[in-house]
Design an enzyme around this catalytic site. Structure first.
Site, short mmCIF file in Angstrom:
data_model
loop_
_atom_site.label_atom_id
_atom_site.label_comp_id
_atom_site.label_asym_id
_atom_site.label_seq_id
_atom_site.Cartn_x
_atom_site.Cartn_y
_atom_site.Cartn_z
N HIS A 1 0.83 -1.21 0.00
CA HIS A 1 0.00 0.00 0.00
C HIS A 1 0.87 1.25 0.00
O HIS A 1 2.06 1.19 0.29
CB HIS A 1 -0.91 0.05 1.24
CG HIS A 1 -2.13 -0.80 1.13
ND1 HIS A 1 -2.17 -2.12 1.50
CD2 HIS A 1 -3.38 -0.50 0.66
CE1 HIS A 1 -3.38 -2.61 1.28
NE2 HIS A 1 -4.14 -1.65 0.76
N LYS B 1 -0.73 4.96 4.48
CA LYS B 1 -1.65 4.03 5.17
C LYS B 1 -1.22 3.84 6.62
O LYS B 1 -0.05 3.59 6.89
CB LYS B 1 -1.69 2.68 4.43
CG LYS B 1 -2.69 1.74 5.04
CD LYS B 1 -3.12 0.67 4.07
CE LYS B 1 -4.18 -0.26 4.68
NZ LYS B 1 -5.45 0.40 4.95
N1 NAP Z 1 -12.96 -0.14 2.73
C1 NAP Z 1 -12.15 0.18 1.71
O1 NAP Z 1 -12.24 -0.36 0.59
C2 NAP Z 1 -11.11 1.24 1.94
C3 NAP Z 1 -10.37 1.76 0.87
C4 NAP Z 1 -9.46 2.78 1.12
C5 NAP Z 1 -9.32 3.27 2.41
N2 NAP Z 1 -10.04 2.71 3.43
C6 NAP Z 1 -9.99 3.21 4.81
O2 NAP Z 1 -10.82 4.37 4.86
C7 NAP Z 1 -10.29 5.28 5.82
C8 NAP Z 1 -10.02 6.62 5.14
O3 NAP Z 1 -9.03 6.45 4.16
P1 NAP Z 1 -8.44 7.70 3.35
O4 NAP Z 1 -7.31 7.18 2.56
O5 NAP Z 1 -9.53 8.42 2.66
O6 NAP Z 1 -7.90 8.59 4.58
P2 NAP Z 1 -7.56 10.15 4.62
O7 NAP Z 1 -7.22 10.65 3.26
O8 NAP Z 1 -6.58 10.33 5.73
O9 NAP Z 1 -8.95 10.82 5.06
C9 NAP Z 1 -9.47 10.69 6.35
C10 NAP Z 1 -10.76 11.48 6.45
O10 NAP Z 1 -11.27 11.32 7.77
C11 NAP Z 1 -11.45 12.62 8.36
N3 NAP Z 1 -11.15 12.56 9.80
C12 NAP Z 1 -10.02 12.10 10.39
N4 NAP Z 1 -10.11 12.25 11.72
C13 NAP Z 1 -11.33 12.82 11.96
C14 NAP Z 1 -12.04 13.23 13.13
N5 NAP Z 1 -11.50 13.07 14.36
N6 NAP Z 1 -13.29 13.76 12.99
C15 NAP Z 1 -13.86 13.91 11.78
N7 NAP Z 1 -13.24 13.55 10.62
C16 NAP Z 1 -12.00 13.02 10.72
C17 NAP Z 1 -10.44 13.51 7.66
O11 NAP Z 1 -10.83 14.87 7.80
P3 NAP Z 1 -9.70 16.05 7.63
O12 NAP Z 1 -9.24 15.98 6.22
O13 NAP Z 1 -10.47 17.29 7.93
O14 NAP Z 1 -8.62 15.72 8.62
C18 NAP Z 1 -10.58 12.98 6.23
O15 NAP Z 1 -11.76 13.51 5.64
C19 NAP Z 1 -9.02 4.61 6.39
O16 NAP Z 1 -9.37 3.89 7.54
C20 NAP Z 1 -8.62 3.65 5.28
O17 NAP Z 1 -7.83 2.56 5.74
C21 NAP Z 1 -10.93 1.72 3.21
#
Ligand code: NAP
Length: 251
Positions: free
Chosen positions: A153, A157
């Protein structure tokens, strides 16, 4: 038939109103851009660090029918509050966030007696199929072949091994005691790789490799929307992508 038309029939697709948690993140951007081209999907509210759940809780608790589903791609620290909110609103929730703690899983189990909750560490529809394939391979080859599991990844991550790798290992362990433990998963962090999972079955005579490579994050967003559309029609319960797959293969 192209990929999109095989997944969603635009004529029979009802509109879905979504609250999106993690809207400003990588996955949030993918979901938002898909929603912009999908007339049947409306993101009615966004949650992120600058616009937390507390800002919109009162509004939606007093108008619970203003959304159909809560979709979470944020951070595991938010997920507890989001589950409580979905539960209070009596609305389905898709949890795409990974790295969930045992106590969060316990809350999910409790709330799933009241609302439908789908927990998917990977919302790619092909990964749902990969689970089934590796289970079958582990069951047939587990006693004669060595099983290897590797995930690659992007460097941002947070969790390792990935939720998907853990889940693939768990699925195989049900069918084969020699399947890898989480500690035996090889995790590699490199550049901006969206996610590659490789399961290998190796003997002195042959090797079977089952690999899924994500080429873009839009695939996870597209799968999440597909699974969310299914979830809003389901009764309360705790679901996984395998439940979505079952109905997709046996409609
Ligand atoms: N299920 C799947 O297929 C899949 C695929 C990819 C990723 N994921 C998972 O999905 C999650 C997000 O991934 P990502 O790559 O999009 O992460 P990312 O780019 O770091 O985005 C995280 C998001 O969560 C918000 N956030 C973080 N802490 C917060 C809080 N305390 N209160 C409210 N909002 C908060 C952030 O807001 P700010 O920008 O304002 O900080 C941002 O909008 C991770 O757990 C990842 O492992 C899952």
């Amino acid at each position: 038939m192209n990929h999109e038309s095989s997944i969603t029939d635009p004529v029979s697709t009802p509109s879905m109103r979504m609250i999106l948690a993690g809207s400003s993140g990588r996955m949030g951007h993918e979901l938002t851009s898909l929603a912009q081209t999908d007339p049947h999907l409306h993101i009615v509210a966004c949650i992120n660090s600058k616009s937390p759940l507390s800002c919109l809780k009162t509004q939606f608790l007093s108008d619970r029918d203003a959304f159909d589903i809560l979709v979470d791609f944020s951070d595991q620290v938010c997920t507890n509050d989001l589950i409580q909110f979905a539960d209070q609103c009596n609305k389905p929730m898709l949890v795409g966030t990974t790295g969930l703690t045992d106590s969060t899983m316990e809350k999910i189990r409790e709330s799933s007696t009241k609302i439908p909750i789908l927990v998917a560490s990977n919302t790619s529809t092909a990964i749902a199929l990969m689970h089934r394939l590796v289970e079958q391979a582990a069951s047939l080859l587990g006693s004669t072949h060595q099983i290897g599991l590797e995930e690659v990844h992007h460097v941002h991550k947070k969790d390792a091994p990935s939720g998907t790798a853990r889940s693939l290992a768990r699925s195989m362990r049900i069918h084969c005691s020699a399947a890898p433990s989480d500690d035996q998963v090889t995790s590699i962090r490199r550049d901006d790789v969206p996610g590659t999972h490789t399961v290998s079955f190796t003997s002195g005579e042959d090797q079977l490799v089952i690999q899924h490579s994500a080429m873009s994050r839009s695939l996870f967003a597209r799968g999440a929307i597909e699974m969310a559309r299914w979830l809003v029609r389901m009764p309360p319960g705790l679901y996984g992508p395998e439940d979505w797959l079952e109905q997709a293969m046996n409609p």
